[in-house]
Design a protein around this motif. Structure first.
Motif: not given
Length: 400
Positions: A28-30, A42-44, A80-82, A136-141
């Motif tokens: 699939g795809a995110l 990053g995206v996990e 978990r995969f990056c 994952f954002r550098t700032s915020g949730e």
């Protein structure tokens, strides 16, 4: 001016039914849809499979009654995969990039481990498999989305090698009786029996039952019913049951009355196969139960059945697909109501139409006036196959 729409995260999986088998690959795809540029570390992607059950027991210490809560969990995988970015050896994100406004695709594939248990949802218990995507954002949730998938594992009743169960082709029956005393009359007796011709069935198949009820007492019975039950065991000690299907046989049986039903049908709904192989938290079994209610007792007879996913030899599956299992209300539980429903229900293998050619063969062999030799051969080839063709010569000789 209208505010831009928020960021949207979704998981697109190849299999539209979201049904996979152990050892199969999930592809699939995110999909990340951004209304504004976002600074991302990053995206996990996370894949998790686990079983969990909670239950309560009551412990008596003298005159004191204490409720004890139990919990048991088993994790089959948690990977978990990056998908994008860079992670240090300590597990921290090194990346600091800006994802532009618009749609971003992160494709993936993951191979499910071999031999994992089948998906299951029950009262305060489950075997559940999830796919989770995180940005994952550098700032915020961080942004997160999750989907549950059904993981199946085929069970062939012919190859069921569990030692403590009888052969799947062995005819099964159970008998129960009860005596009632009376002040002015001699004691009376009530009895019931239940039998089936084989043990193994698949969802969509019909169980043909033979039922006998005999009331030799002076009491009138209440309702008599036939039930297909799912028997659950949590942690090798706590047991409960769910009624999957129920049919009322009679409203009552009068004193001296005898009732008999031959080939009474009980439909097998889409449900989890018998036993959760490799699962040490939850055990799933099934039985067919006959109940005749009286004022102060219940006459009860039950036979075990195996719910498989592959039909036995001689059963013709015309068409099969996947159907969602809607879990019924627990008939024997004091759990809170909020534990009676879940957002996700697994989909199980289900046969839309199914025929037993052995029964058709038996019917033709018992005909008093058999058709001609040529017609019998055509029937044998088109309907019964090679097995019935072997008996055509026997029929011809018996009606010569």
């Amino acid at each position: 001016m209208a505010a831009p729409s928020p960021s949207v995260l979704s998981l697109n999986l190849e299999h539209a039914e979201l049904v996979f088998y152990s050892g199969e690959k999930i592809r699939g795809a995110l999909v990340v849809q951004l209304a504004t540029p976002v600074s991302v570390a990053g995206v996990e992607l996370r894949f998790r499979g686990s079983a969990r059950a909670t239950w309560r027991d009551h412990v008596h210490e003298g005159m004191r009654r204490t409720e004890v809560e139990h919990e048991k969990e088993e994790i089959y995988f948690d990977d978990r995969f990056c998908l994008w970015g860079k992670v240090t050896d300590e597990g921290h994100w090194e990346t600091r990039e800006v994802l532009k406004r618009g749609r971003h695709l992160f494709p993936f594939q993951y191979k499910l481990p071999d031999g994992i248990p089948c998906s299951f949802e029950g009262p305060n218990a489950y075997v559940r498999y999830t796919v989770q995507g995180l940005v994952f954002r550098t700032s915020g949730e961080c942004l997160s989305t999750q989907r549950c998938v059904t993981v199946l594992r085929d069970l062939d009743s012919k190859r069921d090698t569990e030692k403590r169960t009888p052969s799947p082709r062995h005819a099964l029956e159970d008998h129960a009786e009860r005596s009632f005393s009376s002040v002015c009359c001699r004691p009376g007796r009530v009895s019931c029996s239940l039998s089936i011709i084989k043990r193994g069935y698949v969802p969509g198949e019909t169980i043909k039952t033979e039922i006998h009820l005999h009331n030799l007492s002076m009491r009138k019975s209440g309702v008599c019913k036939l039930q297909l039950k799912q028997l659950l065991t949590y942690g090798d000690s706590h047991s409960k049951y769910l009624v999957l299907e129920e049919s009322k046989l009679f409203d009552a049986i009068r004193p001296g009355q005898r009732r008999q039903l031959r080939e009474f049908p009980m439909h097998v709904p889409p449900t989890c196969p018998s036993r959760l192989s490799k699962c040490r938290v939850i055990d799933v079994r099934y039985c067919l139960a006959l109940e005749a209610h009286f004022t102060d007792t219940v006459l009860y007879a039950a036979v075990p059945v195996t719910i498989a996913t592959i039909p036995e030899k001689g059963i013709l599956p015309i068409r099969w697909g996947y159907r969602e299992c809607i879990r019924p209300i627990n008939q024997d539980s004091d759990e809170p109501k909020e534990g009676q429903c879940v957002e996700f229900e697994p989909k199980y293998k289900y046969y839309e139409e199914i025929r037993d050619i052995r029964r058709e063969k038996y019917y033709i062999l018992k005909l008093r006036q058999s058709p001609g030799v040529r017609r019998r051969q055509l029937i044998a080839k088109s309907e019964l196959g090679a097995c019935a063709a072997e008996h055509s010569e026997l029929i011809s000789e018996s009606h010569a």
